[in-house]
Design an enzyme around this catalytic site. Structure first.
Site, PDB file in Angstrom:
ATOM      1  N   ASN A  53       0.878  -1.171   0.000  1.00 37.75           N
ATOM      2  CA  ASN A  53       0.000   0.000   0.000  1.00 37.75           C
ATOM      3  C   ASN A  53       0.914   1.218   0.000  1.00 37.75           C
ATOM      4  O   ASN A  53       1.448   1.596   1.041  1.00 37.75           O
ATOM      5  CB  ASN A  53      -0.901  -0.034   1.245  1.00 37.75           C
ATOM      6  CG  ASN A  53      -1.871   1.131   1.286  1.00 37.75           C
ATOM      7  OD1 ASN A  53      -1.844   2.012   0.424  1.00 37.75           O
ATOM      8  ND2 ASN A  53      -2.733   1.146   2.303  1.00 37.75           N
ATOM      9  N   LYS A  91       3.337   0.758   3.139  1.00 35.65           N
ATOM     10  CA  LYS A  91       3.015  -0.337   4.068  1.00 35.65           C
ATOM     11  C   LYS A  91       3.069  -1.632   3.286  1.00 35.65           C
ATOM     12  O   LYS A  91       2.728  -1.646   2.094  1.00 35.65           O
ATOM     13  CB  LYS A  91       1.605  -0.171   4.631  1.00 35.65           C
ATOM     14  CG  LYS A  91       1.447   0.991   5.576  1.00 35.65           C
ATOM     15  CD  LYS A  91       0.052   0.948   6.196  1.00 35.65           C
ATOM     16  CE  LYS A  91      -0.361   2.325   6.642  1.00 35.65           C
ATOM     17  NZ  LYS A  91      -1.786   2.561   6.635  1.00 35.65           N
ATOM     18  N   ASP A 117      -9.966   0.013  -4.141  1.00 37.73           N
ATOM     19  CA  ASP A 117     -10.904   0.297  -3.048  1.00 37.73           C
ATOM     20  C   ASP A 117     -12.335   0.476  -3.557  1.00 37.73           C
ATOM     21  O   ASP A 117     -13.291   0.306  -2.814  1.00 37.73           O
ATOM     22  CB  ASP A 117     -10.512   1.610  -2.341  1.00 37.73           C
ATOM     23  CG  ASP A 117      -9.437   1.400  -1.305  1.00 37.73           C
ATOM     24  OD1 ASP A 117      -8.619   0.485  -1.499  1.00 37.73           O
ATOM     25  OD2 ASP A 117      -9.414   2.154  -0.321  1.00 37.73           O
ATOM     26  N   GLY A 158     -13.746   2.939  11.484  1.00 38.46           N
ATOM     27  CA  GLY A 158     -12.360   3.190  11.875  1.00 38.46           C
ATOM     28  C   GLY A 158     -12.138   4.682  11.948  1.00 38.46           C
ATOM     29  O   GLY A 158     -13.066   5.438  12.242  1.00 38.46           O
ATOM     30  N   ASP A 160      -9.527  10.526  17.747  1.00 35.83           N
ATOM     31  CA  ASP A 160      -9.449   9.118  18.143  1.00 35.83           C
ATOM     32  C   ASP A 160     -10.601   8.763  19.086  1.00 35.83           C
ATOM     33  O   ASP A 160     -10.799   9.411  20.116  1.00 35.83           O
ATOM     34  CB  ASP A 160      -8.089   8.881  18.832  1.00 35.83           C
ATOM     35  CG  ASP A 160      -7.805   7.405  19.030  1.00 35.83           C
ATOM     36  OD1 ASP A 160      -8.555   6.757  19.788  1.00 35.83           O
ATOM     37  OD2 ASP A 160      -6.853   6.896  18.420  1.00 35.83           O
ATOM     38  N   GLY A 169     -11.090  -0.566  13.313  1.00 37.84           N
ATOM     39  CA  GLY A 169     -10.674  -0.221  14.683  1.00 37.84           C
ATOM     40  C   GLY A 169     -11.800  -0.115  15.690  1.00 37.84           C
ATOM     41  O   GLY A 169     -11.790  -0.789  16.729  1.00 37.84           O
ATOM     42  N   ILE A 170     -12.805   0.699  15.393  1.00 38.11           N
ATOM     43  CA  ILE A 170     -13.918   0.877  16.334  1.00 38.11           C
ATOM     44  C   ILE A 170     -14.847  -0.339  16.270  1.00 38.11           C
ATOM     45  O   ILE A 170     -15.325  -0.828  17.297  1.00 38.11           O
ATOM     46  CB  ILE A 170     -14.700   2.176  16.024  1.00 38.11           C
ATOM     47  CG1 ILE A 170     -13.764   3.394  16.100  1.00 38.11           C
ATOM     48  CG2 ILE A 170     -15.885   2.335  16.965  1.00 38.11           C
ATOM     49  CD1 ILE A 170     -14.376   4.699  15.586  1.00 38.11           C
TER      50      ILE A 170
HETATM   51  P1  AMP Z   1      -8.678   2.124  12.063  1.00 33.65           P
HETATM   52  O1  AMP Z   1      -8.777   3.347  11.208  1.00 33.65           O
HETATM   53  O2  AMP Z   1      -9.446   0.956  11.562  1.00 33.65           O
HETATM   54  O3  AMP Z   1      -7.265   1.794  12.480  1.00 33.65           O
HETATM   55  O4  AMP Z   1      -9.417   2.515  13.462  1.00 33.65           O
HETATM   56  C1  AMP Z   1      -8.975   3.568  14.275  1.00 33.65           C
HETATM   57  C2  AMP Z   1     -10.054   3.881  15.296  1.00 33.65           C
HETATM   58  O5  AMP Z   1     -10.308   2.709  16.080  1.00 33.65           O
HETATM   59  C3  AMP Z   1      -9.664   5.000  16.266  1.00 33.65           C
HETATM   60  O6  AMP Z   1     -10.748   5.899  16.424  1.00 33.65           O
HETATM   61  C4  AMP Z   1      -9.444   4.238  17.544  1.00 33.65           C
HETATM   62  O7  AMP Z   1      -9.723   5.012  18.675  1.00 33.65           O
HETATM   63  C5  AMP Z   1     -10.426   3.106  17.431  1.00 33.65           C
HETATM   64  N1  AMP Z   1     -10.083   2.060  18.369  1.00 33.65           N
HETATM   65  C6  AMP Z   1      -8.977   1.281  18.398  1.00 33.65           C
HETATM   66  N2  AMP Z   1      -8.977   0.506  19.507  1.00 33.65           N
HETATM   67  C7  AMP Z   1     -10.100   0.842  20.187  1.00 33.65           C
HETATM   68  C8  AMP Z   1     -10.674   0.427  21.421  1.00 33.65           C
HETATM   69  N3  AMP Z   1     -10.056  -0.483  22.168  1.00 33.65           N
HETATM   70  N4  AMP Z   1     -11.868   0.955  21.797  1.00 33.65           N
HETATM   71  C9  AMP Z   1     -12.490   1.876  21.029  1.00 33.65           C
HETATM   72  N5  AMP Z   1     -11.978   2.335  19.859  1.00 33.65           N
HETATM   73  C10 AMP Z   1     -10.805   1.828  19.458  1.00 33.65           C
END
Ligand code: AMP
Length: 392
Positions: free
Chosen positions: A9, A16, A154, A222, A295, A343-344
């Site tokens: 990527n 990456k 994508d 995310g 975040d 992530g979320i």
């Molecule tokens: P991504 O873009 O898929 O890497 O996701 C990033 C998002 O996932 C950010 O807003 C992080 O705060 C959230 N995230 C990662 N770990 C956690 C967690 N344990 N609880 C809540 N949100 C999380």
């Protein structure tokens, strides 16, 4: 027979990668080059007996461009100490993430001169990503002569969306002239997640579902977020649009707003088009509303400490997501499975619980015990829930 694949990527100043052993899809190595061209650092991790081991941690390297970075990567991957390959020729194919395939690509393709020309044609639609993605392909072609390069888009999964769902009600000439329409993003994620859910349902309940009719809503939550409606394995709608800004509130992106609000702010604040772009993409969303962070974890912590604007950002997120899932259920004529990822989606126990509770009107019932997990593939709905809910 097992074989190895390198996945790349390439961003404008980053690269990456992951090395997979196939067909098990076991990750042998992964890492990132950051700040290519300036103070480049290299982080490289390898699998040692099932454990991810960081071999290089932000090591300073001389990489003035992507050619240097990929040369260093191949040396590292074939090195006795840091490597996972005997030689470069162990790699059967290289997969390249390409952001925008416009209307040219509805699946992954082996790179040819025509494919590169089509990716180049899509640069106006993905000005930040497509040039870097193309550069990654060209450098690999040069260094790894004879090894097939594959472009993975994508946007490709969303090419089955019908015209009435992808058109904006703007003058039609802008679609013809500039390709202004909904394209959608995160397609590789939505394709995988919806296929996984389909697989679970078909295996778990043999004969219950017609695979051509199976209705799945996938929520990729995310830093950037999007949701899709998938019917019989085909995407019929998605929340991101011409660019990854459309949809609902994200880390620092505003999602859908009345377009006139933007031109109004632009005029009142005397913002240039590029400043407006930055405002919508980098200063909005969780960050813009809460003033705390983009975040989710920071926003949740601030809300728990009583920060009202952080709570408001969360409430907007829950509300907009609930509304979108409802509208996609209407578009599908029902829903068999709802999936959370990214992530979320994978880690946000509270988010999943809140959304499932909001959807109780459609018979969604959450198993709080099963939901109390992070980063695992699990079913989080109860046995009597009328919709299956998965974390994937
Ligand atoms: P991504 O873009 O898929 O890497 O996701 C990033 C998002 O996932 C950010 O807003 C992080 O705060 C959230 N995230 C990662 N770990 C956690 C967690 N344990 N609880 C809540 N949100 C999380």
């Amino acid at each position: 027979m097992s074989f190895k694949e390198l996945i790349i990527n390439a961003g404008s100043s980053s690269l990456k990668y992951q090395v997979f052993e196939m067909p098990e899809a076991k990750v042998l190595a992964k890492g990132i080059f950051e700040q290519i061209g300036t103070d480049c650092t290299f982080t490289h991790k390898v699998d040692k007996d099932g454990e991810e081991v960081k071999v290089l941690d932000k090591k300073s390297v001389e990489a003035k461009d992507h050619h240097d970075a990929i040369t260093i990567l191949l040396e590292t991957l074939t090195d006795k100490e840091t490597g996972v390959l005997e030689s470069m020729n162990d790699i059967s194919a290289v997969g390249h993430r390409v952001l925008h395939g416009g209307e040219e690509f509805s699946g992954s393709v082996v790179v040819t001169e025509d494919v590169k020309a089509a990716i180049r044609k899509c640069i106006p639609l993905g000005p930040l990503h497509n040039p870097a993605n193309l550069m990654g392909i060209e450098v690999c072609e040069e260094i790894m002569k004879g090894i097939p390069q594959v472009a993975v888009f994508d946007t490709a999964f969303h090419q089955t969306i019908p015209d009435f769902a992808y058109m904006y009600a703007l003058p039609y000439k802008y679609y013809l002239k500039h390709g202004i329409r909904r394209y959608g993003f995160h397609g590789t994620s939505h394709r995988y997640v919806s296929a996984r859910a389909t697989d679970f349902l078909m295996k778990k309940y043999p004969g219950k579902y017609n695979p051509d009719e199976l209705k799945v809503v996938t929520c990729h939550l995310g830093n950037g977020s999007s949701i899709t409606a998938v019917k019989g394995g085909k995407c019929i709608d998605t929340s991101m649009g011409l660019t990854p800004l459309d949809g609902f509130i994200m880390g620092s992106r505003c999602g859908a707003v009345d377009p006139t609000a933007i031109t109004y702010i632009q005029a009142k604040e005397n913002l240039s088009p590029s400043e407006t772009d930055t405002m919508m993409n980098k200063k909005s969303g969780f960050l813009g509303i809460s003033g705390v962070s983009s975040d989710m974890r920071d926003v949740e912590n601030a809300a728990a400490e009583g920060n009202e604007r952080a709570q408001l950002a969360l409430d907007i997120f829950y509300y907009q997501l609930t509304k979108l899932i409802g509208s996609y259920t209407a578009a599908l004529g029902g829903v068999d499975a709802i999936c959370f990822t990214a992530g979320i989606g994978e880690n946000g126990i509270g988010t999943r619980e809140k959304i499932c509770e909001n959807l109780s009107y459609m018979g969604v019932k959450i198993d709080k015990g099963a939901n109390n997990c992070r980063g695992k593939e699990v079913k989080i709905s109860t046995a009597d829930s009328s919709v299956e809910v998965y974390v994937i």
